[in-house]
Write an enzyme that holds these catalytic residues in place. Structure first.
Site, mmCIF file in Angstrom:
data_model
loop_
_atom_site.group_PDB
_atom_site.id
_atom_site.type_symbol
_atom_site.label_atom_id
_atom_site.label_comp_id
_atom_site.label_asym_id
_atom_site.label_seq_id
_atom_site.Cartn_x
_atom_site.Cartn_y
_atom_site.Cartn_z
ATOM 1 N N LYS A 79 0.838 -1.207 0.000
ATOM 2 C CA LYS A 79 0.000 0.000 0.000
ATOM 3 C C LYS A 79 0.871 1.255 0.000
ATOM 4 O O LYS A 79 0.563 2.230 -0.680
ATOM 5 C CB LYS A 79 -0.975 -0.032 1.175
ATOM 6 C CG LYS A 79 -2.097 -1.011 0.856
ATOM 7 C CD LYS A 79 -3.137 -1.165 1.911
ATOM 8 C CE LYS A 79 -4.175 -2.176 1.433
ATOM 9 N NZ LYS A 79 -4.695 -3.032 2.473
ATOM 10 N N LYS A 122 -2.850 -10.135 -9.159
ATOM 11 C CA LYS A 122 -3.836 -10.647 -8.201
ATOM 12 C C LYS A 122 -5.122 -9.816 -8.303
ATOM 13 O O LYS A 122 -5.054 -8.586 -8.317
ATOM 14 C CB LYS A 122 -3.264 -10.538 -6.778
ATOM 15 C CG LYS A 122 -4.282 -10.849 -5.676
ATOM 16 C CD LYS A 122 -3.788 -10.437 -4.290
ATOM 17 C CE LYS A 122 -4.726 -9.477 -3.587
ATOM 18 N NZ LYS A 122 -5.681 -10.007 -2.665
ATOM 19 N N LYS A 178 -9.797 -5.561 -5.007
ATOM 20 C CA LYS A 178 -10.615 -4.348 -5.055
ATOM 21 C C LYS A 178 -9.732 -3.128 -5.239
ATOM 22 O O LYS A 178 -10.081 -2.175 -5.918
ATOM 23 C CB LYS A 178 -11.387 -4.180 -3.739
ATOM 24 C CG LYS A 178 -12.533 -5.131 -3.574
ATOM 25 C CD LYS A 178 -13.036 -5.098 -2.130
ATOM 26 C CE LYS A 178 -13.039 -6.470 -1.524
ATOM 27 N NZ LYS A 178 -12.868 -6.515 -0.086
#
Ligand code: ADP
Ligand code: TRP
Length: 321
Positions: free
Chosen positions: A110, A189, A192
């Protein structure tokens, strides 16, 4: 055996969620005492719109129930309805080395994608450890990306036990090899947060368009494709189609003369058929939202009955009581 897993209400659920976590979790409800929850506290690390969270939470409940979660066979609840999770999280936080969290891939990913990190995002695995430990869970069905978080849970539980005496059950992850990482429409992968998902539920037309936009290579139709098993559409087809259908498509691709358009069309049709019954069930549930709220309310009560004594045990062990 106690089984536990959670899923964040951070966007529409997709095939990665379904095959990586939801379907294994649904199957496991027959094999033990299962606790499944909507991780709304966790979603606060990345979703900052209250109305969005409310909507996503209800959507996850509808999706999960439509896919076969049976509130008579398992305890299904919303994480924040059991605030004991957050208290246990604090107890664990004080024993969690900074370095352990700094090494977490999901946090590092992230950061690498430019997300400006809040403390909740950093401490996320500790809350997850509390979610698991507060139910004396033995088995945690998840996709591969969550493996490291379960390892953190095991480390922190062992540290607490060592310091304050035996208190927590050490859990095991359950990760199915064949669906450990479901690829998204770009081959990464499916997630969302990567915008590359195929949703479980949604409108037919945009979903068809999405599947037809799967990224393929530029080899000509007639060319044989000896690496057909690496093709994203083939991999997804194996999940949603009868094995003989998937095999036939894969072999045709291998032989050459079979176009990507035809393959993607087969994928769409099989995918649409795979979720037909669930789609109908979801529509029925959506007309009966009161029932869904009642399931979550009753689930939270049952969950709290288990969580409270475990938290008390930890409070006594650590000298808070
Ligand atoms: P996302 O990455 O889309 O935000 P979550 O982190 O909410 O998904 O994951 C919920 C559950 O679904 C987890 O157990 C996770 O391991 C599983 N999962 C998510 N994406 C995939 C995938 N592409 N393949 C396999 N499992 C997945
Ligand atoms: N971190 C998980 C995910 O993003 C969701 C989750 C939160 C979870 N708490 C959990 C999964 C406890 C298993 C057990 O997918």
């Amino acid at each position: 055996m106690r089984i536990l897993s959670g899923i964040q209400p951070s966007g529409a659920l997709h095939l990665g969620n379904y095959f990586g976590m939801m379907r294994p979790a649904i199957e496991l409800q027959e094999q033990g005492e299962a606790f499944y929850f909507i991780a709304d506290y966790h979603s606060m690390t990345s979703v900052f719109d209250a109305e969005q969270r409310r909507k996503n939470t209800l959507d996850v409940a509808l999706d999960f129930l439509a896919c076969g979660l049976d509130p008579k066979r398992c305890v299904f609840f919303k994480q924040s309805d059991v605030p004991e999770h957050t208290e246990l999280s604090w107890l664990l936080t004080t024993l969690t080395p900074m370095g352990l969290l700094e090494r977490c891939h999901s946090y590092k990913d992230k950061l690498a994608r430019g997300l400006s990190p809040n403390h909740g995002l950093f401490a996320y695995p500790v809350l997850m450890a509390a979610d698991i430990l507060i139910y004396d869970s033995n088995l945690v069905p998840v996709g591969k990306d969550q493996k490291q978080h379960i390892e953190v849970t095991r480390d922190v539980a062992a540290k607490f036990n060592q310091l304050y005496g035996e208190c927590f059950v050490i859990p095991e992850p359950q990760i199915r090899d064949e669906v450990a990482v479901v690829p998204g429409i770009d081959g990464q992968k499916m997630s969302k947060s990567y915008g590359n998902t195929i949703e479980i539920f949604g409108e037919e037309k945009p979903l068809k368009k999405r599947i037809m936009s799967l990224v393929m290579d530029s080899r000509g139709l007639d060319e044989p494709k000896p690496d057909a098993d690496k093709n994203i559409a083939v991999q997804l087809l194996k999940l949603v189609a009868d094995p003989s259908v998937a095999k036939e498509c894969e072999e045709s691709l291998r032989a050459g003369g079979y176009g990507y358009g035809t393959l993607k069309k087969a994928l769409f049709e099989n995918y649409w058929e795979y979720f037909r019954e669930q789609r109908q069930k979801r529509a029925e549930l959506a007309d009966n939202i009161d029932y869904v709220h009642q399931v979550l309310r009753e689930g939270a009560e049952k969950a709290r009955d288990v969580a409270r004594p475990v938290l008390k045990r930890a409070r006594i062990a650590s000298g808070l009581e």
